[in-house]
Design an enzyme around this catalytic site. Sequence first.
Site, mmCIF file in Angstrom:
data_model
loop_
_atom_site.group_PDB
_atom_site.id
_atom_site.type_symbol
_atom_site.label_atom_id
_atom_site.label_comp_id
_atom_site.label_asym_id
_atom_site.label_seq_id
_atom_site.Cartn_x
_atom_site.Cartn_y
_atom_site.Cartn_z
ATOM 1 N N ASP A 1 -7.631 10.652 -7.483
ATOM 2 C CA ASP A 1 -6.866 9.516 -6.975
ATOM 3 C C ASP A 1 -7.885 8.497 -6.462
ATOM 4 O O ASP A 1 -8.395 8.606 -5.348
ATOM 5 C CB ASP A 1 -5.928 9.999 -5.861
ATOM 6 C CG ASP A 1 -5.200 8.860 -5.172
ATOM 7 O OD1 ASP A 1 -5.563 7.691 -5.406
ATOM 8 O OD2 ASP A 1 -4.289 9.141 -4.378
ATOM 9 N N TYR B 1 -4.347 11.822 1.472
ATOM 10 C CA TYR B 1 -3.215 10.903 1.446
ATOM 11 C C TYR B 1 -3.077 10.409 0.015
ATOM 12 O O TYR B 1 -4.033 9.851 -0.548
ATOM 13 C CB TYR B 1 -3.421 9.717 2.402
ATOM 14 C CG TYR B 1 -2.300 8.713 2.249
ATOM 15 C CD1 TYR B 1 -1.068 8.941 2.852
ATOM 16 C CD2 TYR B 1 -2.444 7.584 1.447
ATOM 17 C CE1 TYR B 1 -0.015 8.056 2.674
ATOM 18 C CE2 TYR B 1 -1.398 6.694 1.261
ATOM 19 C CZ TYR B 1 -0.185 6.937 1.873
ATOM 20 O OH TYR B 1 0.864 6.073 1.682
ATOM 21 N N LYS C 1 -4.461 -0.783 -6.083
ATOM 22 C CA LYS C 1 -5.097 -1.595 -5.038
ATOM 23 C C LYS C 1 -5.985 -2.711 -5.607
ATOM 24 O O LYS C 1 -5.464 -3.742 -5.981
ATOM 25 C CB LYS C 1 -5.871 -0.699 -4.075
ATOM 26 C CG LYS C 1 -4.931 0.166 -3.221
ATOM 27 C CD LYS C 1 -5.581 0.626 -1.976
ATOM 28 C CE LYS C 1 -4.697 1.547 -1.147
ATOM 29 N NZ LYS C 1 -3.716 0.860 -0.326
ATOM 30 N N TYR D 1 5.414 1.595 8.462
ATOM 31 C CA TYR D 1 4.787 2.518 9.427
ATOM 32 C C TYR D 1 4.958 2.027 10.871
ATOM 33 O O TYR D 1 3.995 2.038 11.649
ATOM 34 C CB TYR D 1 3.283 2.667 9.143
ATOM 35 C CG TYR D 1 2.947 2.986 7.698
ATOM 36 C CD1 TYR D 1 3.367 4.174 7.120
ATOM 37 C CD2 TYR D 1 2.195 2.107 6.920
ATOM 38 C CE1 TYR D 1 3.058 4.471 5.790
ATOM 39 C CE2 TYR D 1 1.888 2.400 5.601
ATOM 40 C CZ TYR D 1 2.322 3.586 5.052
ATOM 41 O OH TYR D 1 2.017 3.881 3.748
HETATM 42 C C1 LIG Z 1 -5.747 7.247 -2.071
HETATM 43 C C2 LIG Z 1 -4.388 6.606 -2.094
HETATM 44 N N1 LIG Z 1 -3.463 7.073 -2.932
HETATM 45 C C3 LIG Z 1 -2.243 6.517 -3.020
HETATM 46 C C4 LIG Z 1 -1.891 5.448 -2.211
HETATM 47 C C5 LIG Z 1 -0.520 4.848 -2.316
HETATM 48 O O1 LIG Z 1 -0.582 3.590 -2.901
HETATM 49 P P1 LIG Z 1 0.624 2.552 -2.710
HETATM 50 O O2 LIG Z 1 0.654 2.185 -1.272
HETATM 51 O O3 LIG Z 1 0.278 1.407 -3.610
HETATM 52 O O4 LIG Z 1 1.866 3.259 -3.151
HETATM 53 C C6 LIG Z 1 -2.823 4.947 -1.310
HETATM 54 C C7 LIG Z 1 -2.476 3.840 -0.409
HETATM 55 O O5 LIG Z 1 -3.107 3.604 0.593
HETATM 56 C C8 LIG Z 1 -4.101 5.544 -1.242
HETATM 57 O O6 LIG Z 1 -5.051 5.102 -0.397
#
Ligand SMILES: Cc1ncc(COP(=O)(O)O)c(C=O)c1O
Length: 432
Positions: free
Chosen positions: A252, A158, A281, A29
Site C-alpha cells: 500500500d 492504516y 494521494k 475524524y
Molecule cells: C497508507 C494508506 N492507505 C490507504 C489510505 C486511504 O486513502 P483514502 O483516504 O484516499 O481512502 C490512506 C490515507 O491516508 C493511507 O495513508
Amino acid sequence: MLLQIKPIIPSVDMRTPDWLTLDHVWLPYTQMKTTELPVPVVSAQGVRLKLADGRELIDGVASWWTACHGYAHPHILKCVAEQLEKMPHVMFGGLAHEPAYRLAARLAALLPGDLNHVFFSESGSVSVEVALKMAVQFWRNQGQRERRTKFVSFRNAYHGDTFATMAVCDPEEGMHKLFRGVLPEQFVLEIPDTAEKRAQLDRFLNENKNQIAAVIIEPLIQGAGGMKFHDPVVLRDLRILCDRHGLLLIFDEIFTAFGRTGTLFACERAAVVPDIICLSKALTGGTMPLAATVTTSKIFDAFLSDDSEAALMHGPTYMAYPLGCAAANASLDLFASEPRLAQAAAIETQLREELAPCRRAPGVADVRVRGAVGVVQMDRPVDATALRAHFVEKGVWIKPFGDILYLTPPLIIEPSDLSALTSAVHDVLHTR
Ligand SMILES: Cc1ncc(COP(=O)(O)O)c(C=O)c1O
C-alpha cells in the site's frame, strides 16, 4: 494526560466568513459536539494556504500528503483545463479515453518489475479494497474456493476507512477499534524487524498459509498509524517469506509513493516487487481524487478465462476519471522535468539537521526522518486542537495527531520555508 501548551492570544483578526458554520457539514475524524471551526482557506499557491482573513500559512502537511508539487502548479492546471474543455468525464465501461490509457502505460513503465496492469478507482481506500478483492479472487480462480480468505497485516497499519480496509488496520491502536466484532478478523502481526519476529512470522505463515490470501504492508513508513518507520530489509524478508509460503504480497504505497520517501516508489529502496501495489494521494499531484491498483502479470493472468465469472467484477462510476488522469499525467511530466527527488533528498537533509535538537526538548520521546517525512514523537498524546491554533498563529499549517508532530511538506518547499516549519515545531516544544 494530554501534552498541554500555554494558550495564545490571537493577534490577528479571526473573522469567520458567513458560509463557515457547522450546521450542515460533518467533518472528518471529528467529534462534532466539541470541535472548533476548521480554518477557512480561500486559495492555495505553491506551499502557501491563503486564509479568509488574508493571512498565509506555510503548509507542512501537503493536504494529507497529496500536494507533492505544491498547490496550483501551472502545468497541472493547464493540462486539467484542456481536458475539462474536451471532456470532463465519460464512463470507462465500453468507452476509452487517451488520458487513462496513456497514464496506465506510463505507470507500468515507471513501476518496477512487471507491475503492468492498472485498475483505476477514485480513492485510496477503494484501491486497497480492489487489491484485497483481487487477492481473494486470484486464489478462487485457481480452484481454491473456500480457503484463502484471510489477510496478514501489521501493528500500526492504516489502509483506509471502508470495511475491508478497516479490517486490515491495527485493531488495538488504530482509529477503527470501535468496529471490532463487526469487521472480519484478520491476522494483525508484529512487523518482522528482528530475527526473532521474522522467525515467528515464518512459523505463523507456515501454519496458516492455506487460509491466507495475501500479506499487506505500507512499505518503509506506516503513515496514519503513527509515522512508524521500518527498514528496507523488512520488505525483502516479506518477499522471501511470501514466496516461501506461496502468498501474495501487497504494498500500500498510497502515502509513500511519488517521492515522499526519497525514491519515486518506496519499494525501489528495497528492490522488492510486490504482486499488487496501491497508489493514490500524490498520483494527481494533489489535485483530483484518483487511485490505481497495479498488478503483475501473475495476478492479471489468473483472471483470464473463458469463464466470465473469473473476471474482476469491479467498476466505480468515476473509474479512470479523465480529469484525474490528465492531472496524473501532468504530475508525471513534472517528476520527469523537475528535480522532485533531489528536492526530497534536500528536504531529508534539512529535516535531519533542524529537527535533531528537538531530541533534547522536554517530553520528546523520539525524532525520526525518512525522505520528506520528519517526525517528533512525544511521550504522551498531544492536545492537537491547541497545537493547531498555536501553529496557525505562527503562520504554519502543521496538524499533529496522537503523540506525534510531523512534517510532510510539498516537495517543492524552499529551505527558508522549511526552516519556518521546523522553527514552529521547536517553538511549540518550548512553549509549555
Ligand atoms: C497508507 C494508506 N492507505 C490507504 C489510505 C486511504 O486513502 P483514502 O483516504 O484516499 O481512502 C490512506 C490515507 O491516508 C493511507 O495513508
